[in-house]
Design an enzyme around this catalytic site. Structure first.
Site, PDB file in Angstrom:
ATOM      1  N   TYR A 152      37.654  35.763  35.145  1.00  0.00           N
ATOM      2  CA  TYR A 152      39.074  35.433  35.032  1.00  0.00           C
ATOM      3  C   TYR A 152      39.775  35.621  36.395  1.00  0.00           C
ATOM      4  CZ  TYR A 152      44.000  36.190  33.964  1.00  0.00           C
ATOM      5  OH  TYR A 152      45.372  36.145  33.994  1.00  0.00           O
ATOM      6  N   ASN A 153      39.468  36.734  37.067  1.00  0.00           N
ATOM      7  CA  ASN A 153      40.067  36.970  38.388  1.00  0.00           C
ATOM      8  C   ASN A 153      39.695  35.839  39.342  1.00  0.00           C
ATOM      9  OD1 ASN A 153      40.587  39.442  37.170  1.00  0.00           O
ATOM     10  ND2 ASN A 153      38.943  40.525  38.243  1.00  0.00           N
ATOM     11  N   TYR A 203      26.176  43.109  39.773  1.00  0.00           N
ATOM     12  CA  TYR A 203      25.370  44.042  38.961  1.00  0.00           C
ATOM     13  C   TYR A 203      26.173  45.266  38.528  1.00  0.00           C
ATOM     14  CZ  TYR A 203      21.658  47.293  37.653  1.00  0.00           C
ATOM     15  OH  TYR A 203      20.869  48.188  36.976  1.00  0.00           O
ATOM     16  N   LYS A 237      27.995  38.878  50.637  1.00  0.00           N
ATOM     17  CA  LYS A 237      29.169  39.694  50.983  1.00  0.00           C
ATOM     18  C   LYS A 237      28.744  41.152  51.142  1.00  0.00           C
ATOM     19  CE  LYS A 237      30.345  37.937  47.119  1.00  0.00           C
ATOM     20  NZ  LYS A 237      30.902  37.890  45.756  1.00  0.00           N
ATOM     21  N   ASP A 294      35.708  38.935  43.586  1.00  0.00           N
ATOM     22  CA  ASP A 294      36.170  37.860  42.692  1.00  0.00           C
ATOM     23  C   ASP A 294      37.134  36.920  43.419  1.00  0.00           C
ATOM     24  OD1 ASP A 294      34.801  39.400  40.846  1.00  0.00           O
ATOM     25  OD2 ASP A 294      36.615  40.315  40.018  1.00  0.00           O
TER      26      ASP A 294
END
Ligand code: ADP
Length: 310
Positions: A31-32, A166, A225, A258
């Site tokens: 959602y983010n 994870y 990242k 996100d």
């Protein structure tokens, strides 16, 4: 209009802002990602694939998504379940702990609730995004349905993006997580992991080790990242390194990855170069972590984004 579907679980978030007073909002990694993608790239049809209930909290969640201009036409309804919930406690030292009520959430039933209409829409999308969290929360007996759907999407030419994200507590053991992730790697066109995913699951922290591990999966693009450390972009034999400007005032790192994913995906779907997509994604994540909560106030985002893209 280009179109992406993002699959996962959105939860109600309760945060104690002072003793006895809770602030309620909504969050969840997919959602983010969708919120930041849509805020930055309004022209992309950003569609959620999840399950909610028939209760008032589900209605409030959908209204919230609609306010963010997210397409909820393919959100399915569980006749028996309601959304998951989590509570954030911040102690005197600013350390945050999370308490979850999500074992019986509607989103877990997603795969058994998807109908032909939703399937058809998915098959016509440009991109499909999911994460290790989206995968972990599916009822384990429904996962074969998910892999079959993913195979159909791939055959239909839908590009697949995956972030392992994870979270040990969501998996029965590390081997089950690994098996599922490796299956996902096999479908991926774009992988958006954090170095930490490989540290925790494989004991690998070096980019060349991670690259060697991933080479067997033939993933077209990997964006690796690593918090404030440099970002590695791997495509075939090429490895490009992009520095990150460390943020001066880190308040809350929730949603760093996100927001990065949302902006990176949106920029690539809009035809931007890898370098521009990484720069915009990293700058956005750098802003997000300087504010509390997963989703920063819309006006702060708008002002930042217009400055960044001017
Ligand atoms: P995740 O939320 O998946 O753990 P990371 O912590 O790896 O994600 O961060 C994702 C991105 O957010 C990084 O690649 C970087 O662009 C940005 N970021 C994270 N931490 C910082 C920081 N301290 N300063 C500036 N940017 C950061």
């Amino acid at each position: 209009m280009s179109q992406i579907f993002l699959m996962g679980e959105c939860m109600a978030e309760l945060q104690e802002i002072e003793p006895g007073h809770l602030r309620q909002s909504f969050a969840g990694d997919f959602y983010n990602t969708a919120v930041y993608l849509k805020r930055a790239f309004a022209h992309i049809d950003t569609c959620l694939l999840t399950a909610v209930g028939n209760d008032k909290l589900s209605e409030a969640m959908l209204a919230h998504c609609a306010k963010e201009q997210l397409d909820c036409a393919s959100v399915v309804r569980s006749p028996t379940r309601i959304p998951g919930l989590y509570w954030i406690n911040t102690d005197a030292e600013g350390e945050r702990t999370f308490t979850y009520w999500r074992e019986n959430s509607a989103a877990r039933q997603l795969m058994s609730l998807i109908d032909e209409v939703v399937r058809e829409r998915l098959l016509h999308a440009d991109w499909f995004f999911f994460s290790g969290i989206s995968l972990a929360v599916l009822e384990p007996q429904d996962r074969p349905l998910f892999w079959a759907l993913l195979a159909d999407l791939k055959r239909a030419g839908v590009k697949i993006a995956f972030d392992p994200n994870y979270r040990a507590r969501l998996w029965p053991d590390a081997d089950t997580a690994k098996q599922n992730f490796e299956k996902a790697f096999g479908f991926c066109d774009l992988l958006l992991p954090g170095v930490d995913d490989f540290v925790q699951l494989y004991g690998l922290a070096e980019v060349n080790q991670i690259r060697a591990l991933l080479s067997q999966f033939h993933i077209a693009e990997v964006v690796l990242k690593n918090g404030p450390a440099e970002i590695c972009y791997i495509a075939g034999d090429a490895l490009d390194i992009y520095p990150v400007t460390p943020a001066s005032n880190v308040v809350d790192t929730t949603s760093a990855g996100d927001s990065f994913n949302g902006v990176f995906l949106g920029a690539r779907m809009s035809g931007r170069s890898v370098a521009t997509a990484i720069e915009w994604a990293a700058r956005t994540a750098g802003l997000v972590i300087q504010h509390p909560g997963a989703i920063i106030p819309e006006q702060i985002f708008i002002d930042f984004w217009s400055g960044l893209t001017a």
